[in-house]
Design an enzyme around this catalytic site. Structure first.
Site, mmCIF file in Angstrom:
data_model
loop_
_atom_site.group_PDB
_atom_site.id
_atom_site.type_symbol
_atom_site.label_atom_id
_atom_site.label_comp_id
_atom_site.label_asym_id
_atom_site.label_seq_id
_atom_site.Cartn_x
_atom_site.Cartn_y
_atom_site.Cartn_z
ATOM 1 N N HIS A 1 0.803 -0.928 0.004
ATOM 2 C CA HIS A 1 0.000 0.503 0.323
ATOM 3 C C HIS A 1 1.032 1.395 -0.271
ATOM 4 C CE1 HIS A 1 0.590 1.411 4.270
ATOM 5 N NE2 HIS A 1 0.851 0.303 4.063
ATOM 6 N N GLU B 1 -2.622 -7.631 7.161
ATOM 7 C CA GLU B 1 -1.681 -7.240 8.024
ATOM 8 C C GLU B 1 -1.239 -7.822 9.186
ATOM 9 O OE1 GLU B 1 1.707 -5.884 8.421
ATOM 10 O OE2 GLU B 1 0.793 -3.573 8.572
#
Length: 200
Positions: free
Chosen positions: A9, A82
């Site tokens: 990201h 994550e």
């Protein structure tokens, strides 16, 4: 053979400052939006068959720019979420700098469990299981996966045969692309941490 584009990201206000982990509401900042736009432009002539993402806002936001350029729908997958940073979630790196467990986590990553969180080996197994699912679903395709730095490092380390305790030697920058070809009998790493122009 399945070609996998592993995309980190783009930048948020927390990158390099704190462990956002799975904290909700972490979005790209102005620099990150510019990075995501450039990423989409870099990939515009690189045909992708399917686009997957961690379900967190910063990854979905990054994926949206790629999705628009590729005319694809982003498919969220928990496999690419994550790491669960447990008690360290939202702590700054400055706050963690004197924590012995955090120091062990960074030097002996393979066996050091995050307090109240995940073991890196568990996170690696999770991301690899997810990628192998995509290989089964797209046996002759190209897929893009937007995820997080440590998850991408863990995947690259796995396919490269690099021990987890050494994976900090890999650099995965915001909005970077790493490319891996996965075959039935082997894997080939074509690119790591590319932040410039990509050519098919």
């Amino acid at each position: 053979m399945t070609k996998i584009l592993l995309i980190r990201h783009a930048t948020t206000d927390s990158v390099g400052k704190r462990l956002s982990g799975r904290t909700p509401g972490v979005f790209l900042n102005e620099e990150g939006v510019a990075q995501a736009q450039q990423l989409a432009q870099r990939l515009a002539n690189f045909p992708v068959d399917a686009l997957y993402s961690s379900p967190l806002e910063r990854t979905l936001q990054t994926a949206d720019f790629v999705a628009q350029a590729q005319q694809l729908q982003t498919i969220p997958m928990e496999d690419f979420l994550e790491i669960n940073f447990g008690e360290w979630t939202n702590c700054t790196f400055e706050e963690l700098s004197g924590d012995q467990q955090f120091q062990r986590f960074n030097s002996f990553r393979s066996v050091t469990r995050i307090p109240g969180g995940e073991l890196m080996l568990e996170a690696q197994a999770r991301v690899i299981a997810g990628l192998q699912k995509l290989c089964a679903q797209h046996p002759h395709g190209t897929v893009a996966v937007v995820s997080h730095s440590d998850l991408i490092k863990a995947a690259v380390a796995y396919y490269a045969g690099v021990h987890l305790d050494m994976f900090q030697r890999l650099e995965i920058s915001p909005a970077s692309v790493s490319i891996i070809e996965v075959y039935e009998e082997t894997a080939r790493i074509l690119l790591i941490n590319d932040t410039g122009e990509l050519k098919p």
